[in-house]
Write a protein that holds these residues in place. Sequence first.
Motif, PDB file in Angstrom:
ATOM      1  N   ALA A  77      11.904  46.395  10.036  1.00  0.00           N
ATOM      2  CA  ALA A  77      12.961  46.320  11.048  1.00  0.00           C
ATOM      3  C   ALA A  77      12.368  46.251  12.451  1.00  0.00           C
ATOM      4  O   ALA A  77      12.883  45.536  13.324  1.00  0.00           O
ATOM      5  CB  ALA A  77      13.880  47.540  10.920  1.00  0.00           C
ATOM      6  N   LEU A  78      11.281  46.989  12.676  1.00  0.00           N
ATOM      7  CA  LEU A  78      10.602  46.942  13.976  1.00  0.00           C
ATOM      8  C   LEU A  78      10.175  45.518  14.301  1.00  0.00           C
ATOM      9  O   LEU A  78      10.464  44.987  15.385  1.00  0.00           O
ATOM     10  CB  LEU A  78       9.390  47.877  13.950  1.00  0.00           C
ATOM     11  CG  LEU A  78       8.447  47.796  15.152  1.00  0.00           C
ATOM     12  CD1 LEU A  78       9.113  48.378  16.399  1.00  0.00           C
ATOM     13  CD2 LEU A  78       7.125  48.527  14.862  1.00  0.00           C
ATOM     14  N   PHE A  79       9.488  44.869  13.348  1.00  0.00           N
ATOM     15  CA  PHE A  79       8.972  43.527  13.602  1.00  0.00           C
ATOM     16  C   PHE A  79      10.066  42.464  13.566  1.00  0.00           C
ATOM     17  O   PHE A  79       9.902  41.388  14.151  1.00  0.00           O
ATOM     18  CB  PHE A  79       7.873  43.196  12.597  1.00  0.00           C
ATOM     19  CG  PHE A  79       6.582  43.914  12.852  1.00  0.00           C
ATOM     20  CD1 PHE A  79       5.822  43.623  13.963  1.00  0.00           C
ATOM     21  CD2 PHE A  79       6.128  44.897  11.979  1.00  0.00           C
ATOM     22  CE1 PHE A  79       4.627  44.286  14.210  1.00  0.00           C
ATOM     23  CE2 PHE A  79       4.943  45.566  12.206  1.00  0.00           C
ATOM     24  CZ  PHE A  79       4.181  45.258  13.330  1.00  0.00           C
ATOM     25  N   ALA A  80      11.176  42.760  12.918  1.00  0.00           N
ATOM     26  CA  ALA A  80      12.275  41.790  12.844  1.00  0.00           C
ATOM     27  C   ALA A  80      13.144  41.810  14.092  1.00  0.00           C
ATOM     28  O   ALA A  80      14.058  40.993  14.228  1.00  0.00           O
ATOM     29  CB  ALA A  80      13.132  42.063  11.613  1.00  0.00           C
ATOM     30  N   GLY A  81      12.866  42.748  15.003  1.00  0.00           N
ATOM     31  CA  GLY A  81      13.664  42.819  16.222  1.00  0.00           C
ATOM     32  C   GLY A  81      14.993  43.509  16.040  1.00  0.00           C
ATOM     33  O   GLY A  81      15.916  43.316  16.840  1.00  0.00           O
ATOM     34  N   GLU A  82      15.107  44.323  14.986  1.00  0.00           N
ATOM     35  CA  GLU A  82      16.336  45.083  14.794  1.00  0.00           C
ATOM     36  C   GLU A  82      16.394  46.251  15.784  1.00  0.00           C
ATOM     37  O   GLU A  82      15.407  46.596  16.423  1.00  0.00           O
ATOM     38  CB  GLU A  82      16.416  45.593  13.346  1.00  0.00           C
ATOM     39  CG  GLU A  82      16.509  44.470  12.321  1.00  0.00           C
ATOM     40  CD  GLU A  82      16.588  44.984  10.894  1.00  0.00           C
ATOM     41  OE1 GLU A  82      16.936  46.170  10.710  1.00  0.00           O
ATOM     42  OE2 GLU A  82      16.290  44.205   9.966  1.00  0.00           O
ATOM     43  N   ARG A  83      17.555  46.871  15.891  1.00  0.00           N
ATOM     44  CA  ARG A  83      17.773  47.912  16.903  1.00  0.00           C
ATOM     45  C   ARG A  83      17.203  49.250  16.417  1.00  0.00           C
ATOM     46  O   ARG A  83      17.951  50.172  16.061  1.00  0.00           O
ATOM     47  CB  ARG A  83      19.262  48.006  17.231  1.00  0.00           C
ATOM     48  CG  ARG A  83      19.791  46.730  17.891  1.00  0.00           C
ATOM     49  CD  ARG A  83      21.296  46.777  18.114  1.00  0.00           C
ATOM     50  NE  ARG A  83      21.756  45.544  18.729  1.00  0.00           N
ATOM     51  CZ  ARG A  83      21.869  45.343  20.041  1.00  0.00           C
ATOM     52  NH1 ARG A  83      21.553  46.304  20.874  1.00  0.00           N
ATOM     53  NH2 ARG A  83      22.294  44.191  20.517  1.00  0.00           N
ATOM     54  N   VAL A  84      15.882  49.329  16.427  1.00  0.00           N
ATOM     55  CA  VAL A  84      15.214  50.535  15.942  1.00  0.00           C
ATOM     56  C   VAL A  84      15.282  51.674  16.953  1.00  0.00           C
ATOM     57  O   VAL A  84      15.077  52.834  16.601  1.00  0.00           O
ATOM     58  CB  VAL A  84      13.753  50.232  15.570  1.00  0.00           C
ATOM     59  CG1 VAL A  84      13.672  49.298  14.371  1.00  0.00           C
ATOM     60  CG2 VAL A  84      12.985  49.651  16.755  1.00  0.00           C
ATOM     61  N   ASN A  85      15.528  51.362  18.211  1.00  0.00           N
ATOM     62  CA  ASN A  85      15.737  52.391  19.233  1.00  0.00           C
ATOM     63  C   ASN A  85      17.211  52.769  19.191  1.00  0.00           C
ATOM     64  O   ASN A  85      18.042  52.240  19.934  1.00  0.00           O
ATOM     65  CB  ASN A  85      15.346  51.850  20.612  1.00  0.00           C
ATOM     66  CG  ASN A  85      15.483  52.893  21.713  1.00  0.00           C
ATOM     67  OD1 ASN A  85      16.018  53.980  21.507  1.00  0.00           O
ATOM     68  ND2 ASN A  85      15.013  52.551  22.900  1.00  0.00           N
ATOM     69  N   VAL A  86      17.527  53.698  18.293  1.00  0.00           N
ATOM     70  CA  VAL A  86      18.934  53.935  17.957  1.00  0.00           C
ATOM     71  C   VAL A  86      19.700  54.610  19.082  1.00  0.00           C
ATOM     72  O   VAL A  86      20.901  54.361  19.264  1.00  0.00           O
ATOM     73  CB  VAL A  86      19.047  54.756  16.650  1.00  0.00           C
ATOM     74  CG1 VAL A  86      18.545  53.952  15.464  1.00  0.00           C
ATOM     75  CG2 VAL A  86      18.281  56.086  16.765  1.00  0.00           C
ATOM     76  N   THR A  87      19.064  55.469  19.860  1.00  0.00           N
ATOM     77  CA  THR A  87      19.798  56.185  20.905  1.00  0.00           C
ATOM     78  C   THR A  87      20.154  55.273  22.068  1.00  0.00           C
ATOM     79  O   THR A  87      21.131  55.517  22.775  1.00  0.00           O
ATOM     80  CB  THR A  87      18.976  57.372  21.430  1.00  0.00           C
ATOM     81  OG1 THR A  87      17.677  56.909  21.831  1.00  0.00           O
ATOM     82  CG2 THR A  87      18.831  58.441  20.369  1.00  0.00           C
ATOM     83  N   GLU A  88      19.349  54.231  22.292  1.00  0.00           N
ATOM     84  CA  GLU A  88      19.637  53.273  23.364  1.00  0.00           C
ATOM     85  C   GLU A  88      20.140  51.944  22.817  1.00  0.00           C
ATOM     86  O   GLU A  88      20.355  51.004  23.583  1.00  0.00           O
ATOM     87  CB  GLU A  88      18.388  53.075  24.228  1.00  0.00           C
ATOM     88  CG  GLU A  88      17.962  54.358  24.922  1.00  0.00           C
ATOM     89  CD  GLU A  88      16.677  54.213  25.727  1.00  0.00           C
ATOM     90  OE1 GLU A  88      16.737  54.406  26.944  1.00  0.00           O
ATOM     91  OE2 GLU A  88      15.635  53.910  25.118  1.00  0.00           O
ATOM     92  N   ASP A  89      20.306  51.884  21.506  1.00  0.00           N
ATOM     93  CA  ASP A  89      20.906  50.744  20.818  1.00  0.00           C
ATOM     94  C   ASP A  89      20.226  49.429  21.175  1.00  0.00           C
ATOM     95  O   ASP A  89      20.870  48.454  21.577  1.00  0.00           O
ATOM     96  CB  ASP A  89      22.406  50.666  21.142  1.00  0.00           C
ATOM     97  CG  ASP A  89      23.139  49.694  20.205  1.00  0.00           C
ATOM     98  OD1 ASP A  89      22.685  49.534  19.058  1.00  0.00           O
ATOM     99  OD2 ASP A  89      24.141  49.093  20.637  1.00  0.00           O
ATOM    100  N   ARG A  90      18.908  49.399  21.008  1.00  0.00           N
ATOM    101  CA  ARG A  90      18.191  48.155  21.255  1.00  0.00           C
ATOM    102  C   ARG A  90      16.910  48.106  20.427  1.00  0.00           C
ATOM    103  O   ARG A  90      16.464  49.107  19.865  1.00  0.00           O
ATOM    104  CB  ARG A  90      17.896  47.969  22.736  1.00  0.00           C
ATOM    105  CG  ARG A  90      17.060  49.044  23.394  1.00  0.00           C
ATOM    106  CD  ARG A  90      17.005  48.809  24.887  1.00  0.00           C
ATOM    107  NE  ARG A  90      16.227  49.804  25.594  1.00  0.00           N
ATOM    108  CZ  ARG A  90      16.528  50.257  26.805  1.00  0.00           C
ATOM    109  NH1 ARG A  90      17.604  49.814  27.429  1.00  0.00           N
ATOM    110  NH2 ARG A  90      15.760  51.152  27.402  1.00  0.00           N
TER     111      ARG A  90
END
Length: 505
Positions: A77-90
């Motif tokens: 998910a990190l490398f796919a550009g998914e929203r891994v920074n969940v608290t800031e939703d990005r």
Amino acid sequence: MSEAAGAAWQKIEGCPRQTLGALFDADPARVEKFSGRLEWEGGGALFDWSKTHLDDALLSAFEALAEASEFTRKRDALFAGERVNVTEDRAADHAAQRGTGSEAAVEEAEALHQRMHILVDAIHRGALGEVRHLIHIGIGGSALGPKLAIDALAREDALVDVHVVSNIDGLALEAAFAKCDPATTLIAVASKTFTTIETMTNARSALEWLERSGIADPYGKVVALTAAPQKAVDWGIDETRVLPFPETVGGRYSLWSSIGFPIALAVGWSEFDAVLAGARAIDEHFRQTEGRANLPLRAAFADRYYAAVRNCQTRAVFAYDERLALFPAYLQQLEMESNGKRVTTDGVPVQRITAPITWGGVGTDAQHAVFQLLHQGTIEVPVDFIASIAPGDVLDPAHHRILLMNCFAQGAALMAGQKGEEPARDYPGDRPSATILVDDVDPATVGALIAFHEHRTFANAVLMGINPFDQFGVELGKAIANRIDSGSGKFDASTCSLIEAAELS
């Protein structure tokens, strides 16, 4: 915590403790099993974790924890550009800045790099007049990354003399002014939001310095590095000298973006590109390698073991190379700002120690300052050593030989210890260390070392179930400082007394 993760932790905590000496005696192939070499163009490094207390049973238990923590899915998910920074939703797209990530993020990074490349080449060609100095103004990740890379790579023959200023203390800025000719100096203002109070205050003072020095167009000598380009334009910087980077690139992960402008200006674009390439080699290893063979993940296994099981609240890093003297300070922010958290991504309190305190120094200086505690103190401190096979100097080879002998000797001494004839001369030993031995400290290696520790930090976060990409703890002190400045709010008696003594009210 999931039931599977809880079961994995039970296995980890149930593994019998063995001394390092016993682990080596029991397995003649231990060095081969617990060391690994990674290669990148022009060099590589040996990562030796054999002097840690990891063994096959612990590795298997930690692999089970990684599986229960969904490490593979979260890494993807990190490398796919998914929203891994969940608290800031990005997303967290720093790897895309060096070419590893979602296609859209990589394409955007390439376009922004091309924009920066054009400006760097134009400056080197004299398009902005003679430029001999750059004062790079930033703080946190906007300063630490460039400062580390420039100190490592541009000690001699820098194309532009760069001075990194982060401290709001005016002495820091005045020291840079004293070393620069305003007629041949550019100012780089590095701020993700272009509102950071320390950076913007220093930037205004730098403009005033240029004005006092008779520079007709001070704003014409300023370059902005920001994720808020319109704010930089509104501040007065021409858009041709605004180098944006994506909102999804966090400050402490940003030297790969336009925050790396001072690096490219100091050493040239090809060298900066080599920094990116070295990091990309680590990205590919981290992305494609599973389980214990994944070296940043293996390092995270050791980190979690010492912090969560053996209650080691600090981790020491010693660079046995003057070119990497700033590396421990860089890691302090990377690791402590990323993983110094107290709740999981689900918002519930964590059940074990998260990030230990990262500290360190440069060898051999540290041996005569802090190693007493490491060898004979009552606190167990895992140690990382970083050294280079190739020297950075052209003096008598004895210098580098003595340096490396001391580095290797410290690891051996921490492990073996020595029985003394009297208690004060007794060294208990069985103290863990790891060693990263690079071929040389060149641009690709600097990029690789930083990326290795970025991924090590991410792997630790996954195993803990926390978000390594926010930093809300930084904001509270800033908010209270603003209240002091505005005269609003009530404070404790001690703080009120200090405000009054300093005549801030």
